[in-house]
Motif scaffolding. Structure first.
Motif, PDB file in Angstrom:
ATOM      1  N   GLY A  85      54.915-127.431  19.012  1.00 16.87           N
ATOM      2  CA  GLY A  85      56.055-127.776  19.588  1.00 16.87           C
ATOM      3  C   GLY A  85      57.179-128.286  18.946  1.00 16.87           C
ATOM      4  N   LYS A  86      57.311-127.989  17.676  1.00 17.05           N
ATOM      5  CA  LYS A  86      58.286-128.214  16.698  1.00 17.05           C
ATOM      6  C   LYS A  86      58.998-126.877  16.307  1.00 17.05           C
ATOM      7  CE  LYS A  86      55.519-129.242  12.729  1.00 17.05           C
ATOM      8  NZ  LYS A  86      55.099-130.416  11.816  1.00 17.05           N
ATOM      9  N   THR A  87      60.191-126.948  15.858  1.00 15.12           N
ATOM     10  CA  THR A  87      60.960-125.892  15.170  1.00 15.12           C
ATOM     11  C   THR A  87      60.408-125.697  13.805  1.00 15.12           C
ATOM     12  OG1 THR A  87      62.988-126.378  16.434  1.00 15.12           O
ATOM     13  CG2 THR A  87      63.265-124.828  14.413  1.00 15.12           C
ATOM     14  N   PRO A  88      59.918-124.409  13.449  1.00 15.52           N
ATOM     15  CA  PRO A  88      59.392-124.426  12.153  1.00 15.52           C
ATOM     16  C   PRO A  88      60.541-124.261  10.906  1.00 15.52           C
ATOM     17  CG  PRO A  88      58.531-122.399  13.676  1.00 15.52           C
ATOM     18  CD  PRO A  88      59.641-123.417  14.378  1.00 15.52           C
ATOM     19  N   GLU A  89      60.286-124.805   9.961  1.00 11.24           N
ATOM     20  CA  GLU A  89      60.969-125.035   8.769  1.00 11.24           C
ATOM     21  C   GLU A  89      61.810-123.700   8.488  1.00 11.24           C
ATOM     22  OE1 GLU A  89      61.013-127.348   4.428  1.00 11.24           O
ATOM     23  OE2 GLU A  89      59.299-127.139   5.618  1.00 11.24           O
ATOM     24  N   GLY A  90      63.151-123.612   8.200  1.00 16.03           N
ATOM     25  CA  GLY A  90      63.709-122.596   7.781  1.00 16.03           C
ATOM     26  C   GLY A  90      64.198-121.588   8.807  1.00 16.03           C
ATOM     27  N   MET A  91      63.841-122.054  10.163  1.00 16.41           N
ATOM     28  CA  MET A  91      64.063-120.976  11.258  1.00 16.41           C
ATOM     29  C   MET A  91      65.718-120.950  11.460  1.00 16.41           C
ATOM     30  SD  MET A  91      62.835-120.972  15.275  1.00 16.41           S
ATOM     31  CE  MET A  91      61.324-120.107  15.109  1.00 16.41           C
ATOM     32  N   ASN A  92      66.096-120.037  11.874  1.00 18.94           N
ATOM     33  CA  ASN A  92      67.597-119.833  12.385  1.00 18.94           C
ATOM     34  C   ASN A  92      67.611-120.125  13.921  1.00 18.94           C
ATOM     35  OD1 ASN A  92      70.236-119.181  13.466  1.00 18.94           O
ATOM     36  ND2 ASN A  92      70.597-117.713  11.666  1.00 18.94           N
ATOM     37  N   TYR A  93      67.434-121.558  14.282  1.00 21.77           N
ATOM     38  CA  TYR A  93      67.471-121.894  15.536  1.00 21.77           C
ATOM     39  C   TYR A  93      68.211-121.096  16.554  1.00 21.77           C
ATOM     40  CZ  TYR A  93      65.696-124.924  19.158  1.00 21.77           C
ATOM     41  OH  TYR A  93      65.150-125.493  20.355  1.00 21.77           O
ATOM     42  N   ALA A  94      69.619-121.270  16.183  1.00 22.81           N
ATOM     43  CA  ALA A  94      70.742-120.532  16.988  1.00 22.81           C
ATOM     44  C   ALA A  94      70.399-118.934  17.358  1.00 22.81           C
ATOM     45  CB  ALA A  94      72.032-120.512  16.286  1.00 22.81           C
ATOM     46  N   LYS A  95      70.056-118.360  16.232  1.00 25.73           N
ATOM     47  CA  LYS A  95      69.538-117.057  16.292  1.00 25.73           C
ATOM     48  C   LYS A  95      68.588-116.830  17.304  1.00 25.73           C
ATOM     49  CE  LYS A  95      68.261-112.900  13.920  1.00 25.73           C
ATOM     50  NZ  LYS A  95      67.976-112.166  12.529  1.00 25.73           N
ATOM     51  N   VAL A  96      67.716-117.459  17.014  1.00 25.16           N
ATOM     52  CA  VAL A  96      66.316-117.266  17.956  1.00 25.16           C
ATOM     53  C   VAL A  96      66.593-117.679  19.423  1.00 25.16           C
ATOM     54  CG1 VAL A  96      64.193-118.392  18.542  1.00 25.16           C
ATOM     55  CG2 VAL A  96      64.692-117.791  15.945  1.00 25.16           C
ATOM     56  N   GLU A  97      67.638-118.618  19.599  1.00 27.15           N
ATOM     57  CA  GLU A  97      67.679-119.056  21.054  1.00 27.15           C
ATOM     58  C   GLU A  97      68.537-117.961  21.790  1.00 27.15           C
ATOM     59  OE1 GLU A  97      69.959-122.825  21.489  1.00 27.15           O
ATOM     60  OE2 GLU A  97      67.894-123.879  22.147  1.00 27.15           O
ATOM     61  N   ALA A  98      69.559-117.431  21.004  1.00 28.11           N
ATOM     62  CA  ALA A  98      70.282-116.065  21.380  1.00 28.11           C
ATOM     63  C   ALA A  98      69.152-115.123  21.844  1.00 28.11           C
ATOM     64  CB  ALA A  98      71.113-115.755  20.316  1.00 28.11           C
ATOM     65  N   GLU A  99      68.339-114.988  21.009  1.00 28.05           N
ATOM     66  CA  GLU A  99      67.457-113.813  21.449  1.00 28.05           C
ATOM     67  C   GLU A  99      66.537-114.153  22.747  1.00 28.05           C
ATOM     68  OE1 GLU A  99      65.080-113.653  17.820  1.00 28.05           O
ATOM     69  OE2 GLU A  99      66.765-112.437  16.527  1.00 28.05           O
ATOM     70  N   ILE A 100      66.144-115.343  22.740  1.00 25.03           N
ATOM     71  CA  ILE A 100      65.493-115.661  23.950  1.00 25.03           C
ATOM     72  C   ILE A 100      66.313-115.432  25.138  1.00 25.03           C
ATOM     73  CG2 ILE A 100      64.412-117.554  25.222  1.00 25.03           C
ATOM     74  CD1 ILE A 100      63.802-118.959  22.446  1.00 25.03           C
ATOM     75  N   GLU A 101      67.684-115.871  25.269  1.00 25.21           N
ATOM     76  CA  GLU A 101      68.374-115.887  26.323  1.00 25.21           C
ATOM     77  C   GLU A 101      68.846-114.250  26.572  1.00 25.21           C
ATOM     78  OE1 GLU A 101      72.969-117.354  27.741  1.00 25.21           O
ATOM     79  OE2 GLU A 101      72.097-118.247  25.729  1.00 25.21           O
ATOM     80  N   SER A 102      68.868-113.446  25.471  1.00 28.45           N
ATOM     81  CA  SER A 102      69.036-112.097  25.820  1.00 28.45           C
ATOM     82  C   SER A 102      67.896-111.572  26.758  1.00 28.45           C
ATOM     83  CB  SER A 102      69.113-111.127  24.519  1.00 28.45           C
ATOM     84  OG  SER A 102      67.985-111.192  23.853  1.00 28.45           O
ATOM     85  N   LYS A 103      66.617-111.951  26.506  1.00 25.30           N
ATOM     86  CA  LYS A 103      65.633-111.559  27.189  1.00 25.30           C
ATOM     87  C   LYS A 103      65.210-112.241  28.573  1.00 25.30           C
ATOM     88  CE  LYS A 103      63.157-110.578  22.624  1.00 25.30           C
ATOM     89  NZ  LYS A 103      61.953-111.052  21.782  1.00 25.30           N
ATOM     90  N   VAL A 104      65.475-113.329  28.489  1.00 27.14           N
ATOM     91  CA  VAL A 104      65.065-114.143  29.947  1.00 27.14           C
ATOM     92  C   VAL A 104      66.071-114.741  30.561  1.00 27.14           C
ATOM     93  CG1 VAL A 104      62.708-114.248  29.004  1.00 27.14           C
ATOM     94  CG2 VAL A 104      64.292-116.173  28.448  1.00 27.14           C
TER      95      VAL A 104
END
Length: 379
Positions: free
Chosen positions: A275-294
């Motif tokens: 339930g935590k953000t993996p170290e080194g993840m580009n969080y903003a990028k991943v959030e944008a990808e989630i938003e584009s899908k759902v």
């Protein structure tokens, strides 16, 4: 981030303001010291940061704390998990908080006991309680607790998002099957000193281990009800059922993923199995990808937050519920955008029929009781 939206101006909101003029309001957790530390301009310099002005890009400053009618604020000396020099980092954050007290003595007084909250309320100031968020700051030296207490620290969160040498985290693989023997000694030493034990971030096994050992009430400074939102940072029912017997307080938090199951579920692709953000993840990028899908991230709301307070009050009693915002300059729920919005919580609960007695307990009365009990157990 933007400033909070104007509140609903109704009789309940007026009554909330009037209540908070009479009784002390205490917030159990705010990460402002870390916000100042990582600010690109201030870099930990309190004078450069200038808390006397509104910082619309985040959520906490003196004008908005005063508008929110705070009488007591627990500020965290947050220590990042696996920091190579945890004690040094904690000391730097303590020094930063002491600088706040020195530079802004007109707004804050040192918070060392329950009496300081009452004095601050009478003076129109805020009692600033220094805490440590992550027991790795001890560097496995029990006597370090005594030094931190002498510096003014009055609460310690046992771990953060990673397990460490003596305490397992709710958001990491266990290393100790709960608390180690040293970890249990930490609880006993905190009891002896009169330092509040904070079980936010710890695993359910650590919660149970601590409740088995402690001689004083404990708190969860920023955690919600697991039954309403299954984030591992929230408190499960089998633990909640022991809170009243301990005399402790669960301070419900404003973090959207701890309030809203929909927000929690939306974020799952950006989190690891714990339930935590993996170290080194580009969080903003991943959030944008989630938003584009759902689609856009579901929002948490002050109403959803108060659902947790209602649940906790029913499950463990009105004597054991408090407020722990966990403001840290990130996205906050609608109606809880910044430190001006604490009256919104009281107003929403007035609309739901909470009595003035129970609102007084929630606002600060329960936390004051815990502080007095911890002080009385010391020695």
């Amino acid at each position: 981030m933007a400033l909070a939206k104007p509140p609903v101006q109704d009789n309940a909101y007026a009554a909330a303001l009037a209540l908070l003029d009479r009784v002390p309001l205490i917030d159990g957790h705010n990460d402002l010291p870390y916000v100042i530390r990582k600010d690109a301009k201030a870099k930990g310099d309190v004078a450069i940061y200038d808390l006397s002005r509104v910082h619309a890009e985040v959520d906490t400053d003196i004008p908005r704390m005063q508008a929110g009618k705070l009488a007591g604020q627990f500020f965290a000396a947050y220590v990042p998990p696996n920091h190579p020099k945890p004690a040094g980092f904690a000391l730097a954050q303590i020094a930063l908080m002491r600088a706040i007290l020195k530079r802004h003595a007109d707004a804050f007084r040192p918070g060392l006991s329950a009496a300081d909250v009452e004095a601050a309320k009478a003076e129109g100031r805020i009692a600033l309680f220094m805490t440590i968020e992550n027991g790795s700051a001890l560097d496995n030296e029990l006597d370090a607790l005594d030094a931190y207490f002498d510096l003014g620290v009055r609460l310690m969160t046992l771990c953060h998002n990673d397990s460490h040498d003596w305490c397992d985290s709710a958001t990491d693989a266990p290393r100790n099957n709960g608390l180690s023997g040293f970890g249990k000694d930490v609880i006993r030493r905190m009891n002896r000193l009169g330092m509040v034990v904070d079980l936010a971030h710890v695993s359910p096994k650590v919660m149970h281990d601590t409740l088995d050992v402690t001689a004083a009430p404990v708190v969860w400074s920023h955690s919600n009800a697991f039954s309403l939102c299954d984030h591992p940072r929230n408190v499960p029912d089998d633990v909640l059922d022991r809170v009243a017997g301990n005399g402790g307080v669960v301070m419900a938090t404003f973090v959207p993923d701890f309030i809203s199951q929909a927000s929690r579920d939306w974020h799952r692709p950006a989190k690891d199995q714990y339930g935590k953000t993996p170290e080194g993840m580009n969080y903003a990028k991943v959030e944008a990808e989630i938003e584009s899908k759902v689609g856009p991230r579901p929002k948490a709301t002050v109403a959803g937050y108060c659902d947790h307070l209602d649940y906790l009050a029913r499950r463990i009693g009105h004597d054991h519920v408090g407020i722990g915002s966990d403001f840290f300059g990130w996205v906050n729920p609608d109606g809880l955008e910044d430190t001006t919005t604490f009256p919104n919580v009281i107003a929403e609960l007035i609309r739901r029929g909470w009595s003035e007695e129970n609102l007084t307990k929630l606002a600060g009365g329960n936390t004051l009781r815990v502080l007095r009990a911890v002080e009385a157990a010391a020695g």
